[in-house]
Design an enzyme around this catalytic site. Structure first.
Site, PDB file in Angstrom:
ATOM      1  CB  SER A   1      -0.958  -0.026   1.184  1.00  0.00           C
ATOM      2  OG  SER A   1      -1.975   0.939   1.041  1.00  0.00           O
TER       3      SER A   1
ATOM      4  CG  ASP B   1      -5.992  -2.460  -4.960  1.00  0.00           C
ATOM      5  OD1 ASP B   1      -6.807  -1.704  -4.391  1.00  0.00           O
ATOM      6  OD2 ASP B   1      -4.787  -2.487  -4.675  1.00  0.00           O
TER       7      ASP B   1
ATOM      8  CG  HIS C   1      -5.376  -2.082  -1.041  1.00  0.00           C
ATOM      9  ND1 HIS C   1      -4.697  -1.452  -2.051  1.00  0.00           N
ATOM     10  CD2 HIS C   1      -4.890  -1.562   0.114  1.00  0.00           C
ATOM     11  CE1 HIS C   1      -3.843  -0.580  -1.550  1.00  0.00           C
ATOM     12  NE2 HIS C   1      -3.933  -0.631  -0.229  1.00  0.00           N
TER      13      HIS C   1
END
Length: 666
Positions: free
Chosen positions: A496, A597, A629
């Site tokens: 991330s 995602d 994600h």
């Protein structure tokens, strides 16, 4: 699988510390998050069913060996709650990683399951359950307006769902009391006539007029400085607040025409913010709290539980987490963990001061020597205190020093995501895995990390790829100067925001730093800040970010430091975006991404991978077609771990287990 080869040569090692099998660290835990029922009679917990984390229940018992599974989902469950009638469990579930959660209820006796929010293309979230209204719950759903979370009341006995508050004012969050009355809400507002154009506002709802009234307003610079906690049975509102101080305190708010705020609890010699808060399950008053600087420390508010906290501290010196409480507050489920101790779960009875072991998260690790973790503070070049955690391989630590290995080691600089989160002194599978393979690991709470004071958060505004990157470089240089790391063998790794930092570390690090990373591994990280802003915009044809993020858009733009709707802002964002500097990357890079995602478009990574391949730089690109994600499925996580282990072994020379590549990739 689109994985560009040329650097995956398996190295063989023998002798020394025994290798921990990958699945022992990255497969599902044996069990997790036990929760006691409100009446204290039943126990629920999460455990694997056919390799997927589902809900198990011990009926009229605390014997986990006699538990029965009551759900059969094929993607992990991470959030669940007991109903206050003790007969059902509520949980949220997302099928494929797109973050469109639905709320389900399951009968603990019959295991009959019902979806309470059967709507497609929206997200449902829990807001409030109440012992005063045991058959009803309040949930937030981004409908009828997909750009804002409105409040609904559900009678789970009848299945009737009723809209009780349409979010026409774009509140980010609501606070509901135990009578299920909407009391408070928070939102960002724009004040065009003010110098500080964006403010955060706390409002209360007038019971007579049903209208909202602002009681607290503060500038965007103090955003994330205030969080509403609870409303007690007397109507007092509790909040965590650091607007007037460097660190937060628990405060009481008595509503009137003007804000009346009084401090309720603050420790002496405070070095960090309030972390965990324990509420009395009936009154909703705070009764204890913790503050986490290097490690977590608990403070008692209600003297009735002072003995209990002392007892638990003496029982295990790891980080304590109180996971659930019976409604009479007599029975708790608790967890202990530390840097080298995986979570252990217990049932604690306050009546007879007894504690009983339930299960360990990773019992197979008991046969292995785990690495030592050292909390420490590193200074940034502009004198900020960066709380860090250094993990050193077992057998490599020199006991005559405070935190140094016998000789410099290859190092993994692990960057946490967010960026508005932080690293704690807890068990990290990655840290133990890398250390077991022969690497030192350094976790850094860089500027923008939360929980360590307002100054650190504010210092990160507009610093993606800039001073936030400098902090990581400073940490790497510190490790070199302390003879912890080999200068030529430092990798940067993260997911991330940590993935963004990995790309920035390789593409944007100034040549004047006299330092370069040897390689990088990243997953689910954005590479184009302009694209992030674009997909956040509502009614944008390329939008992939969930529409209910709209209320946070202005704060997000403020923290990024550039408005893409202005020429200056767009230019700034482009200057911080690694995708625009892919040609600068001249070190091996491994990229992983989930196709579903909703936050980061996977096409961004493909562009970087193609650029590196064209430039003949070793690059691996893996796309998981059934992930969002991050990675929820253990088989996908294990395949990624195998790939990064081989990659790092080739680049840095660490140990490597035999490869195991699974399906589910493209």
């Amino acid at each position: 699988m689109n994985c560009y080869k040329g650097f995956f040569n398996l190295l063989n090692f023998s002798g020394g510390i025994k290798l921990i099998p990958r699945e022992y660290l990255y497969s599902n835990p044996n069990g997790s998050f036990p929760k006691i029922s409100p009446d204290g009679k039943h126990l629920a917990f999460l455990a694997p069913r056919k390799g997927v984390m589902n809900i198990f229940v011990c009926l009229n018992s605390y014997d986990v060996d006699k538990a029965k599974v009551i759900t059969c989902e094929n993607r992990r469950i991470v959030e669940y709650y007991w109903t206050y009638d003790n007969n059902y469990i509520l949980y949220s579930y997302d099928k494929d990683g797109c973050e469109e959660y639905k709320i389900y209820i399951v009968n603990i006796i019959t295991t009959e399951m019902t979806c309470l929010t059967p709507y497609d293309n929206v997200r449902s979230m829990f807001v409030q359950l109440s012992p005063k209204n045991p058959n009803r719950i309040i949930v937030a759903i981004n409908k009828p307006n997909p750009n804002a979370n409105s409040l609904y009341q559900i009678n789970y006995k009848t299945g009737v769902i009723t809209l009780i508050e349409e979010n026409t004012q774009f509140f980010e969050e609501y606070t509901v009391d135990d009578s299920l009355k909407i009391r408070c809400a928070k939102r960002l507002i724009k004040k065009k006539d003010k110098k500080d154009k964006i403010n955060e506002e706390v409002c209360i709802k007038d019971e007579n007029s049903n209208k909202w009234r602002s009681i607290i307003t503060y500038g965007i610079k103090n955003a994330r400085s205030l969080k509403l906690i609870s409303i007690d049975d007397e109507g007092t509102i509790y909040l965590v607040d650091s607007r007037r101080n460097e660190f937060s305190a628990i405060c009481k708010l008595n509503t009137s025409d003007k804000e009346l705020r009084t401090e309720f609890a603050r420790p002496q010699n405070q070095k960090a913010d309030i972390n965990k808060i324990l509420l009395h399950p009936k009154t909703k008053k705070p009764i204890a709290y913790s503050v986490t600087y290097l490690k977590d420390k608990w403070y008692c508010i209600d003297e009735k539980i002072s003995y209990d906290l002392d007892f638990l501290r003496k029982f295990n010196d790891g980080e304590l987490d109180i996971l659930s409480q019976s409604l009479d507050n007599k029975i708790w489920t608790v967890a202990f963990e530390s840097g080298n101790q995986p979570p252990k779960y217990y049932l604690y009875n306050r009546d007879n001061r007894s504690i009983n072991h339930l299960f360990d998260a990773y019992p197979k690790l008991e046969k292995y020597v785990l690495a030592q973790v050292f909390p420490l503070v590193i200074k940034s070049r502009d004198d900020l205190d960066l709380v860090c955690y250094l993990t050193l391989p077992a057998g490599k630590y020199d006991p005559s020093t405070e935190y140094k290995p016998k000789k410099p080691l290859p190092l993994i600089l692990h960057v946490h995501g967010g960026p508005w989160t932080r690293d704690y002194y807890g068990f990290k599978a990655d840290s133990q895995f890398f250390a077991n393979r022969g690497y030192a690991v350094l976790n850094v709470n860089y500027r923008s990390s939360v929980g360590l004071g307002r100054s650190l958060i504010c210092a990160g505004v507009g610093q993606w790829g800039k001073k936030m990157n400098d902090d990581l470089i400073d940490a790497a240089k510190w490790a070199i100067s302390e003879k912890i790391a080999i200068k030529e063998k430092i990798a940067i790794y993260g997911g991330s925001y940590g993935g963004f930092a990995t790309l920035a570390g390789l593409a944007l690090t100034n040549k004047n730093e006299n330092f370069t990373f040897a390689c990088g591994v990243e997953f689910s990280g954005p590479s184009d800040l302009d694209n992030i802003c674009s997909v956040l915009k509502i009614n944008n044809p390329i939008r992939t970010i969930p529409s209910y993020w709209k209320p946070s858009y202005d704060e997000f733009i403020y923290r990024l430091g550039g408005d893409p709707d202005t020429v200056k802002g767009l230019k700034y964002l482009q200057s911080c975006s690694p995708s625009n500097y892919a040609d600068n990357i001249n070190k091996p890079l491994l990229i992983a991404q989930g196709k579903n995602d909703p936050r980061v478009k996977y096409e961004e990574k493909n562009i970087i991978a193609k650029t590196l391949k064209h430039n003949k730089i070793p690059v691996g690109y893996i796309l998981y077609c059934d992930e969002g994600h991050g990675f929820a499925k253990p088989e996908n996580m294990l395949s990624f771990v195998a790939l990064k282990e081989k990659f790092l072994s080739e680049c840095l020379g660490g140990k490597c287990e035999a490869p195991q590549l699974l399906n589910h990739t493209k």
